[in-house]
Design an enzyme around this catalytic site. Structure first.
Site, PDB file in Angstrom:
ATOM      1  N   PRO A   2       0.817  -1.223   0.000  1.00 25.51           N
ATOM      2  CG  PRO A   2      -0.731  -1.541   1.697  1.00 25.51           C
ATOM      3  CD  PRO A   2       0.597  -2.020   1.189  1.00 25.51           C
ATOM      4  CD  GLU A   3       5.145   2.211  -2.205  1.00 24.89           C
ATOM      5  OE1 GLU A   3       5.515   3.283  -2.682  1.00 24.89           O
ATOM      6  OE2 GLU A   3       5.860   1.201  -2.153  1.00 24.89           O
ATOM      7  CE  LYS A  51       3.272   5.621   3.098  1.00 26.16           C
ATOM      8  NZ  LYS A  51       4.330   4.600   3.265  1.00 26.16           N
ATOM      9  NE  ARG A 250       9.409   1.988   5.585  1.00 23.96           N
ATOM     10  CZ  ARG A 250       8.372   2.173   4.792  1.00 23.96           C
ATOM     11  NH1 ARG A 250       8.233   1.474   3.717  1.00 23.96           N
ATOM     12  NH2 ARG A 250       7.462   3.072   5.086  1.00 23.96           N
TER      13      ARG A 250
END
Ligand SMILES: [Zn+2]
Length: 263
Positions: A2-3, A51, A250
């Site tokens: 989900p971006e 988002k 990340r």
């Protein structure tokens, strides 16, 4: 993943399913909203901000409220027709169900689920930088915010939603590959920051309206990205093995030849 584009698409799905509808029932499965009942509330619209998802409702008292949710890495909303089986995810991941005469919206593994007066939406999303897919997208402001921290690596800075809202790990990796910039380059040393920001916006915008995220233009499985998710596979430009490494919290993917470390 989900971006910004996925969240934009999700907002549109919810809007089509529920906008204008009066809810016939709700079922919140999170402690903070367990006692909330949205029966007879009307859905005004569904919107995305970076988002974040904002479902705007009107209470029977005419007060305006916003149901906020964040998908993070694993959340999703699905719209079903009444009577249809809810098959998208296991039932234990359901956090909220909203029923209307024409559709049932089911939110799975949502984060930061909160009901706030619409006038206070900014308390949830006011910190965000310009929204890449928002009607008020402001590229100059995004560049200005990025440039304000010249020592920071571009890989981290692009993910910081206070700089620009909507880029996640996939688009970060792909944009930097396409610009030939190492993720560890300090923001101040990125040759063309406005060009980098403009490309990020174009990539997200190109994926609006479809669920397969592609930065290559190829939609078949295995062909949708240049570097993201392609560790040890040959670079599509130079054939060098794509590398994968932790960057902050990340994971990042890059080609060491196409994206030389200039620092
Ligand atoms: Zn390469």
């Amino acid at each position: 993943m989900p971006e910004g584009d996925t969240v934009w698409n999700t907002a549109r799905v919810l809007d089509r399913a529920l906008a204008g509808a009066r809810l016939t029932g709700s079922d919140f499965r999170v402690p903070q909203l367990a006692a909330t009942d949205l029966t007879d509330w009307t859905v005004r619209e569904s919107a995305s901000r970076g988002k974040h998802l904002l479902l705007r409702l009107t209470a029977p008292t005419a007060a305006q409220w916003t149901l906020h949710s964040h998908l993070r890495m694993d959340g999703a909303w699905r719209a079903y027709t009444p009577g249809e089986r809810w098959t998208a995810r296991p039932a234990h991941l359901i956090r909220v169900v909203l029923r209307s005469p024409g559709a049932v919206a089911v939110g799975y593994h949502l984060h930061e689920l909160a009901l706030v007066p619409t006038a206070e939406e900014l308390s949830l999303v006011g910190h965000l930088g310009p929204d890449l897919l928002g009607p008020d997208w402001d590229a100059d402001e995004a560049v200005r915010r990025l440039a304000a921290e010249p020592e920071r690596t571009i890989g981290e800075a692009l993910l910081d939603q206070r700089n620009l809202a909507g880029v996640g790990n996939l688009y970060k990796c792909e944009v930097l590959f396409l610009r030939g910039v190492s993720p560890w380059t300090p923001v101040g040393a990125v040759p063309d920051l406005p060009g980098t920001v403009a490309l990020a916006q174009r990539l997200l915008a190109a994926n609006r309206g479809r669920w397969t995220q592609s930065t290559t233009g190829v939609l078949r499985r295995g062909g949708t990205s240049y570097v993201y998710g392609r560790r040890a596979q040959p670079c599509r430009r130079c054939g060098t093995a794509i590398r994968k490494e932790e960057l902050g919290e990340r994971v990042t993917y890059w080609c060491p030849v196409c994206q030389p470390d200039r620092s």
